[in-house]
Design a protein around this motif. Structure first.
Motif, short mmCIF file in Angstrom:
data_model
loop_
_atom_site.label_atom_id
_atom_site.label_comp_id
_atom_site.label_asym_id
_atom_site.label_seq_id
_atom_site.Cartn_x
_atom_site.Cartn_y
_atom_site.Cartn_z
N GLY A 1 0.78 -1.24 0.00
CA GLY A 1 0.00 0.00 0.00
C GLY A 1 0.80 1.28 0.00
O GLY A 1 0.36 2.28 0.52
N GLY A 2 1.99 1.31 -0.56
CA GLY A 2 2.78 2.54 -0.63
C GLY A 2 3.92 2.53 0.36
O GLY A 2 4.36 1.48 0.81
N CYS A 3 4.38 3.72 0.71
CA CYS A 3 5.53 3.86 1.60
C CYS A 3 5.23 5.02 2.56
O CYS A 3 4.89 6.11 2.12
N LYS A 4 5.36 4.76 3.84
CA LYS A 4 5.07 5.79 4.84
C LYS A 4 6.23 6.78 4.98
O LYS A 4 7.39 6.44 4.70
N THR A 5 5.94 7.96 5.47
CA THR A 5 6.96 8.97 5.71
C THR A 5 8.04 8.42 6.64
O THR A 5 7.73 7.83 7.67
N GLY A 6 9.30 8.59 6.22
CA GLY A 6 10.44 8.10 7.00
C GLY A 6 10.87 6.69 6.65
O GLY A 6 11.95 6.26 7.02
N GLU A 7 10.04 5.96 5.93
CA GLU A 7 10.36 4.59 5.55
C GLU A 7 11.05 4.58 4.18
O GLU A 7 11.14 5.59 3.51
N ALA A 8 11.51 3.38 3.77
CA ALA A 8 12.20 3.25 2.49
C ALA A 8 11.90 1.89 1.87
O ALA A 8 11.70 0.90 2.59
N VAL A 9 11.86 1.86 0.54
CA VAL A 9 11.70 0.63 -0.23
C VAL A 9 12.70 0.65 -1.38
O VAL A 9 13.22 1.71 -1.74
N ILE A 10 12.96 -0.52 -1.95
CA ILE A 10 13.98 -0.62 -3.00
C ILE A 10 13.38 -1.21 -4.27
O ILE A 10 12.52 -2.09 -4.20
N THR A 11 13.81 -0.67 -5.43
CA THR A 11 13.40 -1.18 -6.73
C THR A 11 14.63 -1.31 -7.63
O THR A 11 15.71 -0.82 -7.29
N ARG A 12 14.40 -1.89 -8.79
CA ARG A 12 15.43 -1.87 -9.82
C ARG A 12 15.58 -0.43 -10.30
O ARG A 12 14.73 0.41 -10.04
#
Length: 175
Positions: A57-68
């Motif tokens: 469901g997305g990314c919260k403020t302060g969090e991080a996710v990784i993609t190509r």
């Protein structure tokens, strides 16, 4: 500390293992650096972002996710959502520090040896550039005291004002 470099330039042109995107919570691209990264990287980034949104469901403020990283000269894009400045009344400083810390943690967990950061939240989110630079330098320094990767961190400043503040706090911290 020679593991940190500060440059003025375009983050989409920096050759590193991962670049950090100052994303919005939808991860669907937008203005500023977020739009530039999505445009330069091409559809692969958006495809990965859509999969993340479907999963969590997305990314919260302060969090991080990784993609190509698609067509960018990097292997990965680490997307982090910086806080919108609200006169310091909504925990913005801690949230911005979390952006750097969580991005670096994700980088270390993915064996990223080199990473480039933009000046997170200092554009349309109106975070004060001097305060943002201090938080970036301090958070990165504390992280590097405990974790030994990445080997190289490049702070890519888009404008002279961010460059000046980032150099100032780097010199203050490491003198």
């Amino acid at each position: 500390m020679n593991r940190i470099k500060i440059v003025k330039g375009d983050i989409t042109k920096v050759k590193v293992d991962a670049i950090v995107n100052a994303a919005n919570s939808s991860l669907m691209g937008g203005g500023g650096v977020d739009g530039a990264i999505h445009r330069a990287g091409g559809p692969e980034i958006l495809e990965d972002c859509r999969a993340i949104v479907a999963r969590q469901g997305g990314c919260k403020t302060g969090e991080a996710v990784i993609t190509r990283a698609g067509n960018l000269p990097a292997k990965y894009v680490i997307h982090t959502v910086g806080p919108v400045w609200n006169n310091g009344k909504k925990n913005e400083e801690a949230l911005l520090a979390n952006c750097y810390f969580n991005s670096l943690t994700l980088a270390a967990n993915n064996d990223v040896k080199s990473i480039a950061f933009p000046n997170i939240s200092t554009g349309i989110y109106h975070f004060p550039k001097d305060l943002a630079a201090r938080i970036a330098i301090e958070t990165i320094a504390v992280f590097l005291e405990k974790i030994f990767i990445p080997d190289e961190i490049i702070l890519v400043c888009f404008d002279d004002e961010n460059l000046e503040y980032t150099n100032h706090y780097y010199n203050q911290y490491y003198s």
